[in-house]
Design an enzyme around this catalytic site. Structure first.
Site, PDB file in Angstrom:
ATOM      1  N   TYR A 134     -13.163  -3.910  11.773  1.00 24.45           N
ATOM      2  CA  TYR A 134     -11.815  -3.390  11.529  1.00 24.45           C
ATOM      3  C   TYR A 134     -10.984  -3.915  12.829  1.00 24.45           C
ATOM      4  O   TYR A 134      -9.690  -4.145  12.809  1.00 24.45           O
ATOM      5  CB  TYR A 134     -12.012  -1.993  11.312  1.00 24.45           C
ATOM      6  CG  TYR A 134     -10.728  -1.116  11.150  1.00 24.45           C
ATOM      7  CD1 TYR A 134      -9.733  -1.278  10.043  1.00 24.45           C
ATOM      8  CD2 TYR A 134     -10.147  -0.296  12.460  1.00 24.45           C
ATOM      9  CE1 TYR A 134      -8.880  -0.261  10.011  1.00 24.45           C
ATOM     10  CE2 TYR A 134      -9.384   0.714  11.979  1.00 24.45           C
ATOM     11  CZ  TYR A 134      -8.317   0.458  11.001  1.00 24.45           C
ATOM     12  OH  TYR A 134      -7.172   1.121  10.817  1.00 24.45           O
TER      13      TYR A 134
ATOM     14  N   GLY B 181       0.817  -1.197  -0.140  1.00 21.08           N
ATOM     15  CA  GLY B 181       0.199   0.108   0.000  1.00 21.08           C
ATOM     16  C   GLY B 181       0.876   1.263   0.075  1.00 21.08           C
ATOM     17  O   GLY B 181       0.494   2.251   0.407  1.00 21.08           O
ATOM     18  N   ALA B 182       1.895   1.179  -0.799  1.00 20.83           N
ATOM     19  CA  ALA B 182       2.619   2.458  -0.727  1.00 20.83           C
ATOM     20  C   ALA B 182       2.464   3.522  -1.730  1.00 20.83           C
ATOM     21  O   ALA B 182       2.959   4.685  -1.888  1.00 20.83           O
ATOM     22  CB  ALA B 182       4.313   1.976  -1.246  1.00 20.83           C
TER      23      ALA B 182
ATOM     24  N   ASP C 102      -3.003  -8.200  -5.397  1.00 21.05           N
ATOM     25  CA  ASP C 102      -4.227  -7.681  -4.504  1.00 21.05           C
ATOM     26  C   ASP C 102      -4.277  -8.414  -3.420  1.00 21.05           C
ATOM     27  O   ASP C 102      -4.145  -9.633  -3.303  1.00 21.05           O
ATOM     28  CB  ASP C 102      -5.405  -7.765  -5.337  1.00 21.05           C
ATOM     29  CG  ASP C 102      -6.623  -7.118  -4.827  1.00 21.05           C
ATOM     30  OD1 ASP C 102      -6.897  -7.537  -3.446  1.00 21.05           O
ATOM     31  OD2 ASP C 102      -7.202  -6.355  -5.212  1.00 21.05           O
TER      32      ASP C 102
ATOM     33  N   ILE D  53      -4.372   9.494  12.071  1.00 19.57           N
ATOM     34  CA  ILE D  53      -3.067   9.875  11.294  1.00 19.57           C
ATOM     35  C   ILE D  53      -3.932  10.569   9.823  1.00 19.57           C
ATOM     36  O   ILE D  53      -4.839   9.945   9.283  1.00 19.57           O
ATOM     37  CB  ILE D  53      -2.185   8.743  10.741  1.00 19.57           C
ATOM     38  CG1 ILE D  53      -1.802   8.284  11.950  1.00 19.57           C
ATOM     39  CG2 ILE D  53      -1.049   9.189   9.742  1.00 19.57           C
ATOM     40  CD1 ILE D  53      -0.802   8.673  13.027  1.00 19.57           C
TER      41      ILE D  53
ATOM     42  N   ASN E 268       1.577  -2.781   5.655  1.00 18.32           N
ATOM     43  CA  ASN E 268       0.786  -1.503   5.744  1.00 18.32           C
ATOM     44  C   ASN E 268      -0.633  -1.525   5.210  1.00 18.32           C
ATOM     45  O   ASN E 268      -1.554  -0.875   5.810  1.00 18.32           O
ATOM     46  CB  ASN E 268       1.657  -0.331   5.242  1.00 18.32           C
ATOM     47  CG  ASN E 268       0.669   0.977   5.061  1.00 18.32           C
ATOM     48  OD1 ASN E 268       0.365   1.578   5.850  1.00 18.32           O
ATOM     49  ND2 ASN E 268       0.276   1.157   3.803  1.00 18.32           N
TER      50      ASN E 268
ATOM     51  N   ALA F  18     -11.315  -6.319  14.996  1.00 17.46           N
ATOM     52  CA  ALA F  18     -11.161  -7.433  15.175  1.00 17.46           C
ATOM     53  C   ALA F  18     -10.066  -7.812  14.206  1.00 17.46           C
ATOM     54  O   ALA F  18      -8.868  -8.556  14.543  1.00 17.46           O
ATOM     55  CB  ALA F  18     -12.168  -8.390  14.695  1.00 17.46           C
TER      56      ALA F  18
ATOM     57  N   ARG G  82      -0.199   5.470  -1.493  1.00 13.10           N
ATOM     58  CA  ARG G  82      -0.829   6.566  -0.838  1.00 13.10           C
ATOM     59  C   ARG G  82      -0.592   6.380   0.726  1.00 13.10           C
ATOM     60  O   ARG G  82      -0.505   5.608   1.477  1.00 13.10           O
ATOM     61  CB  ARG G  82      -2.265   6.913  -1.366  1.00 13.10           C
ATOM     62  CG  ARG G  82      -3.432   5.808  -1.100  1.00 13.10           C
ATOM     63  CD  ARG G  82      -4.432   6.038  -1.943  1.00 13.10           C
ATOM     64  NE  ARG G  82      -5.311   4.782  -1.889  1.00 13.10           N
ATOM     65  CZ  ARG G  82      -6.315   4.800  -1.113  1.00 13.10           C
ATOM     66  NH1 ARG G  82      -6.705   5.384  -0.217  1.00 13.10           N
ATOM     67  NH2 ARG G  82      -7.276   3.459  -1.164  1.00 13.10           N
TER      68      ARG G  82
ATOM     69  N   LYS H 151      -7.464  -5.883  13.286  1.00 23.24           N
ATOM     70  CA  LYS H 151      -6.130  -5.294  13.613  1.00 23.24           C
ATOM     71  C   LYS H 151      -5.669  -5.870  15.080  1.00 23.24           C
ATOM     72  O   LYS H 151      -4.550  -6.212  15.343  1.00 23.24           O
ATOM     73  CB  LYS H 151      -6.554  -3.759  14.077  1.00 23.24           C
ATOM     74  CG  LYS H 151      -6.720  -2.877  12.699  1.00 23.24           C
ATOM     75  CD  LYS H 151      -5.497  -2.929  11.978  1.00 23.24           C
ATOM     76  CE  LYS H 151      -5.610  -2.285  10.338  1.00 23.24           C
ATOM     77  NZ  LYS H 151      -4.486  -2.291   9.669  1.00 23.24           N
TER      78      LYS H 151
HETATM   79  P1  NDP Z   1      -5.461   4.778   2.756  1.00 22.08           P
HETATM   80  O1  NDP Z   1      -7.016   4.153   2.639  1.00 22.08           O
HETATM   81  O2  NDP Z   1      -5.085   5.923   2.742  1.00 22.08           O
HETATM   82  O3  NDP Z   1      -4.507   3.760   1.984  1.00 22.08           O
HETATM   83  C1  NDP Z   1      -4.639   2.314   2.113  1.00 22.08           C
HETATM   84  C2  NDP Z   1      -3.646   1.497   1.093  1.00 22.08           C
HETATM   85  O4  NDP Z   1      -4.010   0.190   1.348  1.00 22.08           O
HETATM   86  C3  NDP Z   1      -3.685   1.949  -0.276  1.00 22.08           C
HETATM   87  O5  NDP Z   1      -2.331   1.866  -0.612  1.00 22.08           O
HETATM   88  C4  NDP Z   1      -4.573   0.867  -0.775  1.00 22.08           C
HETATM   89  O6  NDP Z   1      -4.461   0.633  -2.304  1.00 22.08           O
HETATM   90  C5  NDP Z   1      -4.096  -0.406  -0.157  1.00 22.08           C
HETATM   91  N1  NDP Z   1      -5.010  -1.349   0.095  1.00 22.08           N
HETATM   92  C6  NDP Z   1      -6.293  -1.497   0.205  1.00 22.08           C
HETATM   93  N2  NDP Z   1      -6.762  -2.611  -0.283  1.00 22.08           N
HETATM   94  C7  NDP Z   1      -5.958  -3.372  -0.896  1.00 22.08           C
HETATM   95  C8  NDP Z   1      -6.033  -4.683  -1.501  1.00 22.08           C
HETATM   96  N3  NDP Z   1      -6.920  -5.503  -1.527  1.00 22.08           N
HETATM   97  N4  NDP Z   1      -4.840  -4.979  -2.167  1.00 22.08           N
HETATM   98  C9  NDP Z   1      -3.795  -4.259  -2.215  1.00 22.08           C
HETATM   99  N5  NDP Z   1      -3.692  -2.903  -1.328  1.00 22.08           N
HETATM  100  C10 NDP Z   1      -4.855  -2.493  -0.792  1.00 22.08           C
HETATM  101  O7  NDP Z   1      -5.106   4.059   4.333  1.00 22.08           O
HETATM  102  P2  NDP Z   1      -3.950   5.023   5.540  1.00 22.08           P
HETATM  103  O8  NDP Z   1      -2.738   5.209   4.851  1.00 22.08           O
HETATM  104  O9  NDP Z   1      -4.676   5.692   6.220  1.00 22.08           O
HETATM  105  O10 NDP Z   1      -3.723   3.226   6.426  1.00 22.08           O
HETATM  106  C11 NDP Z   1      -2.498   2.697   6.015  1.00 22.08           C
HETATM  107  C12 NDP Z   1      -2.520   1.654   7.194  1.00 22.08           C
HETATM  108  O11 NDP Z   1      -2.534   2.172   8.366  1.00 22.08           O
HETATM  109  C13 NDP Z   1      -3.941   0.629   7.034  1.00 22.08           C
HETATM  110  O12 NDP Z   1      -3.506  -0.671   7.661  1.00 22.08           O
HETATM  111  C14 NDP Z   1      -4.833   1.422   8.346  1.00 22.08           C
HETATM  112  O13 NDP Z   1      -5.649   0.451   9.011  1.00 22.08           O
HETATM  113  C15 NDP Z   1      -3.538   1.950   9.280  1.00 22.08           C
HETATM  114  N6  NDP Z   1      -4.091   2.821  10.465  1.00 22.08           N
HETATM  115  C16 NDP Z   1      -4.550   3.995   9.887  1.00 22.08           C
HETATM  116  C17 NDP Z   1      -4.819   5.076  10.481  1.00 22.08           C
HETATM  117  C18 NDP Z   1      -5.054   6.508  10.202  1.00 22.08           C
HETATM  118  O14 NDP Z   1      -5.412   6.946  10.923  1.00 22.08           O
HETATM  119  N7  NDP Z   1      -4.891   6.902   8.843  1.00 22.08           N
HETATM  120  C19 NDP Z   1      -4.811   4.820  12.108  1.00 22.08           C
HETATM  121  C20 NDP Z   1      -4.440   3.441  12.479  1.00 22.08           C
HETATM  122  C21 NDP Z   1      -4.124   2.662  11.345  1.00 22.08           C
HETATM  123  P3  NDP Z   1      -5.352   1.339  -3.217  1.00 22.08           P
HETATM  124  O15 NDP Z   1      -4.906   2.633  -3.482  1.00 22.08           O
HETATM  125  O16 NDP Z   1      -4.909   0.465  -4.615  1.00 22.08           O
HETATM  126  O17 NDP Z   1      -6.540   1.256  -2.807  1.00 22.08           O
END
Ligand code: NDP
Length: 254
Positions: A162, A18-19, A70, A195, A97, A164, A21, A166
């Site tokens: 979510y 998930g790099a 995926d 964040i 991530n 569960a 964004r 995490k």
């Molecule tokens: P975003 O929603 O901004 O980004 C999510 C990322 O996960 C994207 O790169 C997305 O790719 C990828 N992703 C989602 N589904 C899939 C899939 N099926 N296969 C491959 N890649 C996938 O999330 P955040 O940056 O906010 O969060 C990142 C991590 O941090 C997550 O695990 C989240 O639970 C955790 N987190 C975030 C918090 C926050 O406040 N933001 C707080 C606590 C934890 P694509 O663009 O292709 O969808």
């Protein structure tokens, strides 16, 4: 923001999921600044985006390879990681991530949403880690970092699946740390609070303000602040830390 430099991260090959964004992007940028050798995944059909990211990270520093899977597709994860390792050799770092949240009160929860959340956040994390494990046995100073959430520790209304998923990551990481510690493989969990990313931007203003009032530091966190902790946990500076769960939440869950 100042970046602590870890010389052992230079050239270290690290897969970050998930790099493209949010927090994952901040982690990848920060690792590129450390001159790490990044490996990033992209979903099928997103080749152009992956190519742009590769250029972006390589312009900052280090190298970047891209692999296609995926997280909801176990076969794709296994095939893609196995063929990457066969062609390029093993990695020595992993940042699980990528994740999703599908918020809903328990009375309205759909089985399909529960399954999707657990599949991507928990099963996906476990399958990526498992697909890498055999090759990690031969490497030195392996470090795995899982991005869980403060919600996995404290729970949250409307975030049952979510939370569960995490919390499951924490049990997985601790068991993995115990099983693989003797092979010098470390596994740690980071639990971010609120964040600022796409995931949190979609929350209503009222929800954001109610979080804010509970945060002693009185601000939301930035992806770069998570990235600093990831760098530390991937580096040898944290060589005696494993099975740990570290909150980074501005004091939200004291
Ligand atoms: P975003 O929603 O901004 O980004 C999510 C990322 O996960 C994207 O790169 C997305 O790719 C990828 N992703 C989602 N589904 C899939 C899939 N099926 N296969 C491959 N890649 C996938 O999330 P955040 O940056 O906010 O969060 C990142 C991590 O941090 C997550 O695990 C989240 O639970 C955790 N987190 C975030 C918090 C926050 O406040 N933001 C707080 C606590 C934890 P694509 O663009 O292709 O969808």
């Amino acid at each position: 923001m100042s970046i602590v430099h870890y010389s052992d991260l230079e050239g270290k090959r690290v897969l970050v999921t998930g790099a493209n964004r949010g927090i994952g992007h901040a982690i990848a940028v920060s690792l590129a600044k450390q001159q790490a050798h990044l490996v990033i995944n992209y979903r099928p059909g997103k080749e152009e985006m992956a190519h742009k990211l590769k250029n972006e990270f390589e312009q900052i520093g280090g190298r970047c390879d891209t692999i296609c899977f995926d997280l909801s597709n176990g076969e794709q994860i296994k095939e893609s990681i196995t063929s990457y390792i066969k062609e390029h050799g093993a990695l020595s770092g992993l940042v699980n991530n990528a994740g999703i949240s599908k918020d809903q009160i328990v009375l309205r929860l759909k089985e399909s949403d529960i399954a999707e959340t657990l599949n991507i956040n928990l099963l996906g994390t476990m399958l990526v880690t498992s697909a890498l494990t055999r090759s990690l046995l031969k490497e030195e100073h392996v470090s795995i970092v899982h991005i869980s959430s403060i919600v996995g520790l404290m729970g949250n209304p409307s975030q049952i699946s979510y939370a569960a998923s995490k919390a499951g990551m924490i049990g997985f990481s601790k068991s993995y740390a115990k099983e693989l510690g003797s092979r010098n493989i470390r596994s740690n969990v980071i639990c971010p609070g609120f964040i600022r990313t796409d995931m949190t931007d979609k929350l209503e203003d009222g929800v954001q303000q109610s979080y804010m009032s509970d945060i002693p530091l009185k601000r939301f966190g930035e992806g770069e602040e998570i990235a600093e902790l990831v760098n530390f946990l991937l580096s040898r500076a944290s060589s005696y830390i494993t099975g740990e769960v570290i909150k980074i939440d501005g004091g939200l869950y004291i």
